[in-house]
Design a protein around this motif. Structure first.
Motif, PDB file in Angstrom:
ATOM      1  N   UNK A 166      10.522  -6.438 -13.215  1.00  0.00           N
ATOM      2  CA  UNK A 166      10.931  -5.325 -12.360  1.00  0.00           C
ATOM      3  C   UNK A 166       9.778  -4.354 -12.135  1.00  0.00           C
ATOM      4  N   UNK A 167       9.085  -3.989 -13.191  1.00  0.00           N
ATOM      5  CA  UNK A 167       7.963  -3.056 -13.064  1.00  0.00           C
ATOM      6  C   UNK A 167       6.827  -3.689 -12.252  1.00  0.00           C
ATOM      7  N   UNK A 168       6.534  -4.956 -12.514  1.00  0.00           N
ATOM      8  CA  UNK A 168       5.476  -5.640 -11.769  1.00  0.00           C
ATOM      9  C   UNK A 168       5.800  -5.767 -10.296  1.00  0.00           C
ATOM     10  N   UNK A 169       7.055  -6.078  -9.994  1.00  0.00           N
ATOM     11  CA  UNK A 169       7.465  -6.183  -8.591  1.00  0.00           C
ATOM     12  C   UNK A 169       7.388  -4.823  -7.902  1.00  0.00           C
ATOM     13  N   UNK A 170       7.705  -3.754  -8.633  1.00  0.00           N
ATOM     14  CA  UNK A 170       7.586  -2.404  -8.084  1.00  0.00           C
ATOM     15  C   UNK A 170       6.122  -2.102  -7.740  1.00  0.00           C
ATOM     16  N   UNK A 171       5.214  -2.453  -8.633  1.00  0.00           N
ATOM     17  CA  UNK A 171       3.787  -2.197  -8.388  1.00  0.00           C
ATOM     18  C   UNK A 171       3.295  -3.002  -7.189  1.00  0.00           C
ATOM     19  N   UNK A 172       3.680  -4.264  -7.103  1.00  0.00           N
ATOM     20  CA  UNK A 172       3.269  -5.089  -5.966  1.00  0.00           C
ATOM     21  C   UNK A 172       3.842  -4.550  -4.656  1.00  0.00           C
ATOM     22  N   UNK A 173       5.093  -4.095  -4.682  1.00  0.00           N
ATOM     23  CA  UNK A 173       5.720  -3.566  -3.469  1.00  0.00           C
ATOM     24  C   UNK A 173       5.095  -2.237  -3.062  1.00  0.00           C
ATOM     25  N   UNK A 174       4.749  -1.399  -4.034  1.00  0.00           N
ATOM     26  CA  UNK A 174       4.074  -0.141  -3.701  1.00  0.00           C
ATOM     27  C   UNK A 174       2.707  -0.423  -3.088  1.00  0.00           C
ATOM     28  N   UNK A 175       2.023  -1.443  -3.577  1.00  0.00           N
ATOM     29  CA  UNK A 175       0.743  -1.832  -2.993  1.00  0.00           C
ATOM     30  C   UNK A 175       0.921  -2.332  -1.563  1.00  0.00           C
ATOM     31  N   UNK A 176       1.967  -3.110  -1.336  1.00  0.00           N
ATOM     32  CA  UNK A 176       2.260  -3.573   0.022  1.00  0.00           C
ATOM     33  C   UNK A 176       2.549  -2.397   0.941  1.00  0.00           C
ATOM     34  N   UNK A 177       3.288  -1.414   0.446  1.00  0.00           N
ATOM     35  CA  UNK A 177       3.599  -0.241   1.266  1.00  0.00           C
ATOM     36  C   UNK A 177       2.332   0.524   1.628  1.00  0.00           C
ATOM     37  N   UNK A 178       1.427   0.668   0.666  1.00  0.00           N
ATOM     38  CA  UNK A 178       0.177   1.385   0.943  1.00  0.00           C
ATOM     39  C   UNK A 178      -0.677   0.634   1.976  1.00  0.00           C
ATOM     40  N   UNK A 179      -0.726  -0.684   1.878  1.00  0.00           N
ATOM     41  CA  UNK A 179      -1.575  -1.456   2.780  1.00  0.00           C
ATOM     42  C   UNK A 179      -1.006  -1.559   4.177  1.00  0.00           C
ATOM     43  N   UNK A 180       0.315  -1.490   4.335  1.00  0.00           N
ATOM     44  CA  UNK A 180       0.917  -1.634   5.659  1.00  0.00           C
ATOM     45  C   UNK A 180       1.261  -0.306   6.309  1.00  0.00           C
ATOM     46  N   UNK A 181       1.071   0.804   5.613  1.00  0.00           N
ATOM     47  CA  UNK A 181       1.344   2.114   6.188  1.00  0.00           C
ATOM     48  C   UNK A 181       0.260   2.451   7.199  1.00  0.00           C
ATOM     49  N   UNK A 182       0.654   2.886   8.390  1.00  0.00           N
ATOM     50  CA  UNK A 182      -0.309   3.171   9.454  1.00  0.00           C
ATOM     51  C   UNK A 182      -1.201   4.369   9.123  1.00  0.00           C
ATOM     52  N   UNK A 183      -0.720   5.289   8.313  1.00  0.00           N
ATOM     53  CA  UNK A 183      -1.522   6.452   7.949  1.00  0.00           C
ATOM     54  C   UNK A 183      -2.670   6.077   7.014  1.00  0.00           C
ATOM     55  N   UNK A 184      -2.566   4.948   6.332  1.00  0.00           N
ATOM     56  CA  UNK A 184      -3.609   4.494   5.406  1.00  0.00           C
ATOM     57  C   UNK A 184      -4.502   3.423   6.026  1.00  0.00           C
ATOM     58  N   UNK A 185      -4.427   3.240   7.320  1.00  0.00           N
ATOM     59  CA  UNK A 185      -5.171   2.158   7.965  1.00  0.00           C
ATOM     60  C   UNK A 185      -6.677   2.328   7.792  1.00  0.00           C
ATOM     61  N   UNK A 186      -7.164   3.557   7.695  1.00  0.00           N
ATOM     62  CA  UNK A 186      -8.606   3.783   7.519  1.00  0.00           C
ATOM     63  C   UNK A 186      -9.084   3.287   6.156  1.00  0.00           C
ATOM     64  N   UNK A 187      -8.211   3.316   5.159  1.00  0.00           N
ATOM     65  CA  UNK A 187      -8.585   2.851   3.827  1.00  0.00           C
ATOM     66  C   UNK A 187      -8.568   1.333   3.705  1.00  0.00           C
ATOM     67  N   UNK A 188      -7.767   0.670   4.533  1.00  0.00           N
ATOM     68  CA  UNK A 188      -7.625  -0.790   4.466  1.00  0.00           C
ATOM     69  C   UNK A 188      -7.975  -1.398   5.827  1.00  0.00           C
ATOM     70  N   UNK A 189      -9.208  -1.221   6.238  1.00  0.00           N
ATOM     71  CA  UNK A 189      -9.635  -1.691   7.563  1.00  0.00           C
ATOM     72  C   UNK A 189      -9.652  -3.211   7.620  1.00  0.00           C
ATOM     73  N   UNK A 190     -10.124  -3.850   6.578  1.00  0.00           N
ATOM     74  CA  UNK A 190     -10.287  -5.303   6.596  1.00  0.00           C
ATOM     75  C   UNK A 190      -9.006  -6.064   6.286  1.00  0.00           C
ATOM     76  N   UNK A 191      -7.908  -5.369   5.964  1.00  0.00           N
ATOM     77  CA  UNK A 191      -6.675  -6.042   5.556  1.00  0.00           C
ATOM     78  C   UNK A 191      -5.647  -5.925   6.683  1.00  0.00           C
ATOM     79  N   UNK A 192      -5.242  -7.064   7.231  1.00  0.00           N
ATOM     80  CA  UNK A 192      -4.194  -7.066   8.250  1.00  0.00           C
ATOM     81  C   UNK A 192      -2.825  -7.047   7.571  1.00  0.00           C
TER      82      UNK A 192
END
Length: 148
Positions: free
Chosen positions: A98-124
């Motif tokens: 449960x904790x690991x899935x939460x961490x992975x999902x929070x990472x997915x949210x950060x990478x797919x959030x449009x406001x964070x696009x400048x931090x993850x330029x190379x990641x589609x």
């Protein structure tokens, strides 16, 4: 304390006695709301309205899954406290999944959030989701093997 000068009196004193006049630009006055003038309920309502208006539907769906993972983790912990932890490996495996899935999902949210696009330029978005699925498979493989 001496009285403060206004812009009009300051401009009169600063200008020479000649007939030329200088104009001092002034900024329009803005209403400043002090931090203590709103109740916590009003602040929470404002945050909720802002979240509802500006957050994309995809991000809201990820947030609901994050909330679900928090509820599942709390329920697992409460069950362990109330009913006991006889197969302790099973509790550790489920709780860490449960904790690991939460961490992975929070990472997915950060990478797919449009406001964070400048931090993850190379990641589609597709690569972020593929990394999420791959990480989830590895996580659950280890958790299943840890149960015995």
């Amino acid at each position: 304390m001496a009285p403060k000068r206004t812009t009009a009196s300051a401009s009169r004193e600063a200008t020479p006695s000649s007939s030329s006049t200088t104009t001092i630009p002034t900024t329009p006055s803005r209403t400043v709301v002090s931090k203590g003038s709103q109740s916590p309920a009003q602040i929470a309502a404002g945050i909720w309205e802002n979240y509802q208006d500006k957050t994309p539907q995809r991000t809201k769906l990820v947030d609901v899954f994050l909330a679900f993972l928090v509820v599942v983790g709390v329920l697992q912990f409460v069950y362990c406290v109330v009913a006991g932890n006889y197969p302790f490996n099973a509790f550790l495996s489920g709780f860490s999944a449960t904790v690991g899935q939460f961490v992975l999902t929070a990472s997915l949210r950060m990478q797919t959030n449009m406001e964070n696009k400048a931090d993850f330029v190379a990641v589609s978005h597709e690569r972020a989701f593929a990394d999420y699925v791959f990480g989830s498979l590895i996580l659950h493989f280890f958790c299943v093997n840890f149960i015995n």
